[in-house]
Design an enzyme around this catalytic site. Structure first.
Site, PDB file in Angstrom:
ATOM      1  N   CYS A 171       5.499  -4.690 -24.056  1.00 16.04           N
ATOM      2  CA  CYS A 171       5.202  -3.245 -24.417  1.00 16.04           C
ATOM      3  C   CYS A 171       4.434  -3.330 -25.725  1.00 16.04           C
ATOM      4  CB  CYS A 171       6.168  -2.444 -23.932  1.00 16.04           C
ATOM      5  SG  CYS A 171       6.841  -2.479 -22.413  1.00 16.04           S
ATOM      6  N   GLY A 201       0.375  -5.214 -23.285  1.00 15.34           N
ATOM      7  CA  GLY A 201       0.604  -5.188 -21.940  1.00 15.34           C
ATOM      8  C   GLY A 201      -0.371  -4.623 -21.251  1.00 15.34           C
ATOM      9  N   ASN A 257       9.950  -0.091 -26.447  1.00 18.17           N
ATOM     10  CA  ASN A 257       9.406  -1.556 -26.284  1.00 18.17           C
ATOM     11  C   ASN A 257      10.695  -2.488 -26.716  1.00 18.17           C
ATOM     12  OD1 ASN A 257       7.872  -4.125 -26.712  1.00 18.17           O
ATOM     13  ND2 ASN A 257       7.726  -3.626 -28.938  1.00 18.17           N
ATOM     14  N   GLY A 258      10.794  -3.479 -25.665  1.00 16.69           N
ATOM     15  CA  GLY A 258      12.214  -4.114 -26.001  1.00 16.69           C
ATOM     16  C   GLY A 258      12.739  -4.364 -24.901  1.00 16.69           C
ATOM     17  N   TYR A 295       2.379 -15.385 -32.212  1.00 13.63           N
ATOM     18  CA  TYR A 295       1.609 -14.978 -30.994  1.00 13.63           C
ATOM     19  C   TYR A 295       1.156 -13.726 -30.587  1.00 13.63           C
ATOM     20  CZ  TYR A 295      -0.028 -15.559 -26.150  1.00 13.63           C
ATOM     21  OH  TYR A 295      -0.762 -15.245 -24.985  1.00 13.63           O
TER      22      TYR A 295
END
Ligand code: SF4
Length: 470
Positions: free
Chosen positions: A12, A38, A112-113, A252
């Protein structure tokens, strides 16, 4: 980035604005800059101080929010979310921000996570009478906050946060406040910035540049920020411990124009390439990087080795998402449609192909094949991160252990399977040196568990990586 076909996906991106008449529009632009994190769903919740509005849907931010839908949202504060949905987990209900309404007001959450004790907490809450509307971990936090509803909101949030474990950057919003929290180890990135008198919050700093905001600072591990019309206040809900920011953000996930902990991502990747050239030299004629995320490392490898960098691989930017399907066969087809080898550059040449990582090996094999079909006489694969041998429990889809080629094969076996003339990876020490450059500070040493198996938090017996959920 080739995440959709490589099997390496971020969960996310989150973005928020407090105190701006164009909050919804700015959130749209911010989420657009975070779209790489996302692409399966997007949502925005706004508030005008009295009423909250929510809009969300499946697809890219531009598909979910045509201008008229954005105009209807109005408001002067806003939080938004872009999401990568995993198999069986892509229902509309799970698209964030999640919105809860009660007699005491609204509460929107964007996360997010991934929480490693979500299953245990969910069972407890359900045993005590809670009824979950989603299969999202995020809802657990909303229930925990609601259960502490006798406390002031900031205390209720701190109490809820003290019960959850794992990786999280949270944005929460009520009618007149935005709350921002980072987990005690700061596994996921989250920063604040400002635009005039308005505050902005983003998973990555690149989104501040897009809207013309100024970066202020990272949200510290274990910190809760409360933003309202009186300004910004900071509280701690956890004592400071060493930060373990996800190393894959540098390798990345994050955009090269973002900064993490004050370090530019492109520059960090270049250092990874340079270190890789020192650790794994090879005689060759050209260096090429797999677009987009490996180009910085390839430039670094070329600079350090003295072998010229060339655009040996070109990405086709106009392949629709429809073509990218979650099956092996179609993924291979996806590689073909997304990448081309440049015959005029690689024909008759010994090529160093730099990539950021290998997950299943499928993509690497296909790219080696593309280069050879275009006339490369040798293809030497150099990976600017260590072998991914372990699953991630913190919100990154690194595939299941069974699918990770490096968890079941030696480097020599992988070399053979992808058809490379040689293969070498960056070492874990090399990765840390490239990111942290010997820095001795609270921030030294990020999470590298997918490479080393040393997880920075407890992993509960029933913890399952998010992509293995039913
Ligand atoms: S396990 Fe790997 S992908 Fe997951 S947070 Fe740690 S470094 Fe990042």
């Amino acid at each position: 980035m080739l995440g959709e076909i490589k099997g390496l996906n971020e969960e996310c991106g989150i973005f928020g604005v407090f105190g701006h008449q164009d909050a919804a529009q700015l959130t749209y632009y911010g989420l657009h800059a975070l779209q790489h994190r996302g692409q399966e769903g997007a949502g925005i919740v706004t508030s005008d101080g009295e009423h909250m509005k929510v809009a969300k849907g499946h697809g890219l931010i531009s598909e979910v929010f045509p201008q008229d839908r954005l105009n209807e949202l109005g408001g002067h504060s806003s939080i938004g979310h872009v999401r990568y949905a995993t198999a069986g987990d892509g229902s509309y209900e799970n698209i964030q921000p999640l919105m809860f309404r009660s007699q005491t007001g609204g509460l929107a959450l964007a996360h997010n996570g991934n929480l490693v004790n979500a299953q245990a907490l969910k069972s407890q809450l359900e045993a005590q009478g809670s009824i979950m509307q989603t299969t999202s971990d995020t809802e657990v936090v909303a229930h925990l906050i609601k259960r502490a509803g006798h406390l002031p909101m900031d205390e209720a949030i701190c109490q809820a946060l003290s019960m959850i474990k794992g990786a999280y950057a949270f944005l929460m919003m009520t009618e007149n406040k935005i709350y921002v929290a980072n987990d005690p180890r700061g596994l996921r990135p989250i920063s604040i910035g400002y635009l005039g008198d308005a505050w902005c919050i983003s998973s990555e700093t690149c989104a501040f540049d897009v809207i013309g905001a100024t970066y202020e600072r990272e949200v510290m591990p274990g910190e809760l920020l409360i933003i309202d019309k009186n300004g910004i206040q900071s509280q701690r809900f956890s004592a400071p411990i060493q930060r373990t920011l996800c190393s894959m953000e540098y390798v990345y996930f994050s955009r090269p124009d973002s900064n993490l902990d004050g370090k530019n991502v492109h520059a960090s990747r270049k250092r990874m390439g340079k270190t890789l050239a020192a650790e794994a030299p090879i005689e060759a004629d050209v260096v090429t990087g797999v677009p987009d995320s490996s180009i910085s490392a390839a430039i670094g490898y070329a600079e350090a080795s003295g072998i010229p960098y060339e655009l040996g691989l070109i990405k086709n930017r106009y392949v629709g998402r429809t073509f990218i399907q979650p099956s092996q066969e179609l993924r291979e087809q996806g590689v073909k449609m997304k990448l081309s080898a440049v015959r005029g550059i690689v024909e008759g040449k010994r090529v160093v192909m730099v990539d950021d990582s290998i997950v299943r090996g499928t993509t690497s094999r296909r790219i080696v094949q593309l280069l050879k079909e275009a006339g490369a006489t040798e293809v030497h694969v150099r990976i600017a991160s260590p072998p991914i041998q372990n699953p991630c429990y913190y919100g990154i889809d690194t595939s299941t252990s069974g699918e990770l080629i490096a968890s079941n094969n030696t480097v020599e076996e992988i070399e053979e399977q992808i058809g490379a003339d040689s293969l070498a990876y960056l070492t874990v020490d090399g990765l840390n040196d490239a990111i942290y450059q010997g820095e001795e500070s609270l921030n030294h040493g990020g999470c590298a568990a997918c490479f080393t198996g040393n997880y920075p938090t407890e992993i509960y017996p029933n913890t399952i990586p998010p992509y293995e959920k039913a």
